[in-house]
Design an enzyme around this catalytic site. Structure first.
Site, PDB file in Angstrom:
ATOM      1  N   GLY A  59       5.720 -33.595   7.174  1.00  0.00           N
ATOM      2  CA  GLY A  59       6.181 -33.511   5.911  1.00  0.00           C
ATOM      3  C   GLY A  59       5.601 -34.480   4.916  1.00  0.00           C
ATOM      4  O   GLY A  59       6.284 -34.778   3.834  1.00  0.00           O
ATOM      5  N   CYS A  74      -2.300 -28.443   4.092  1.00  0.00           N
ATOM      6  CA  CYS A  74      -1.125 -28.755   4.771  1.00  0.00           C
ATOM      7  C   CYS A  74      -0.181 -27.800   5.160  1.00  0.00           C
ATOM      8  O   CYS A  74       0.470 -27.277   3.924  1.00  0.00           O
ATOM      9  CB  CYS A  74      -0.355 -30.033   3.855  1.00  0.00           C
ATOM     10  SG  CYS A  74       0.950 -30.678   5.325  1.00  0.00           S
TER      11      CYS A  74
END
Ligand code: FMN
Length: 293
Positions: free
Chosen positions: A76, A133
């Site tokens: 994250g 991502c």
């Protein structure tokens, strides 16, 4: 099509870089840090992706090894944020003795602000746009050629630093995305990021990661997917390509170069085997000597 081994304005010798966020010297979690001496084998060092605000990352665990030796992660994007990174990472060029590629990402709207801040800070030799991502909302910008072009152009407008765009294997049209990135001003392409994937504990069915069952797949299982991405992109554009995904030995590096990469990238392989960077650096240097004679 085989492009020049170095990125214009950025010499990477040996042609070996780390994948952003996997092996580091300044990770917010010590588990991902290596001694600076191990990283000094690289030709350039890529930082963890820097976002506008600091991010603590997802709940731990951030990553787990799967049965076949691959890795699933959903860290994250933990990082200190642009103000702290621009200030506190200025020592990296001297500490590692090589050019530093600053990775930026998070929200696509923040990219020009981040690039301008790094340009002012002065320690980054190049900027890598993390357009791929899978572990943050809206992270897969590079799945779409128009979004990619807009993101690259917005950064190209604010900096003359060499620019790498990091693509995703989760893309139906990598050739179109690659062409769009280069037309918008990318000097090189990193191929690529993790593949969106899911894994659970085989015995209990419980998620392996703190964020839940989903994450990004890296390491061994990603390698053939990354090779295909490199080959597709190399057939479409004539800029240097970082071949990144599942390199865990010398043969994997050779496969990346044979597929059209000009620079070898390594992440998970180096996290699992701390001697791998030294072996790859020696191998790539000897390959260069053979080519030169
Ligand atoms: C724990 C972990 C954290 C990562 N963090 C980032 C990141 O911050 N930015 C980024 O662009 N890629 C990130 N990646 C992706 C890697 O840079 C690389 O693209 C991917 O792992 C494929 O290469 P590999 O198979 O050699 O690890 C991360 C990967 C892992 C495993």
């Amino acid at each position: 099509m085989q492009a020049a081994p170095t990125i214009p304005g950025l010499r990477i010798e040996p042609p070996l870089v780390n994948g952003s966020g996997v092996v580091d010297v300044v990770s917010v979690d010590d588990a991902w840090n290596l001694p600076a001496g191990a990283l000094r084998k690289l030709g350039a060092f890529t930082t963890k992706t820097i976002t506008r605000a600091a991010r603590a990352g997802n709940p731990q665990p951030w990553a787990d090894t799967l049965d076949d030796g691959s890795l699933l992660n959903a860290a994250g994007l933990p990082n200190p944020g642009i103000d702290a990174a621009a200030r506190d990472w200025a020592h990296l060029p001297e500490l590692l003795g090589m050019p530093i590629i600053a990775s930026i990402g998070g929200s696509v709207d923040d990219l020009p602000h981040l690039a301008a801040a790094l340009d002012r800070a002065g320690w980054a030799a190049a900027i890598e746009l993390n357009l791929s991502c899978p572990n943050v909302d809206g992270g897969l910008v590079a799945g779409d050629e128009h979004a990619t072009a807009a993101a690259v152009a917005s950064v190209r407008a604010v900096t003359s630093l060499p620019l790498l765009a990091k693509l995703t294997p989760a893309c139906g049209s990598p050739r179109a995305v690659a062409r769009a990135a280069v037309a918008a001003g990318a000097d090189a392409l990193t191929c690529g990021n993790t593949m969106p994937a899911r894994a659970v504990d085989p015995a209990t069915g419980a998620p392996l990661l703190g964020a839940g069952p989903d994450g990004g797949l890296s390491g061994r299982a990603l390698h053939p997917i990354a090779l295909r991405l490199v080959a597709e992109v190399a057939a479409a554009v004539d800029v240097p390509i970082v071949g990144l995904g599942g390199v865990d030995g010398l043969a994997g590096a050779d496969r990346m170069l044979d597929a059209g990469a000009t620079i070898v990238g390594v992440g998970t392989g180096a996290a699992l085997d701390h001697d791998l960077l030294a072996a790859l650096a020696a191998h790539l240097a000897s390959r260069a000597r053979v080519t030169a004679t």
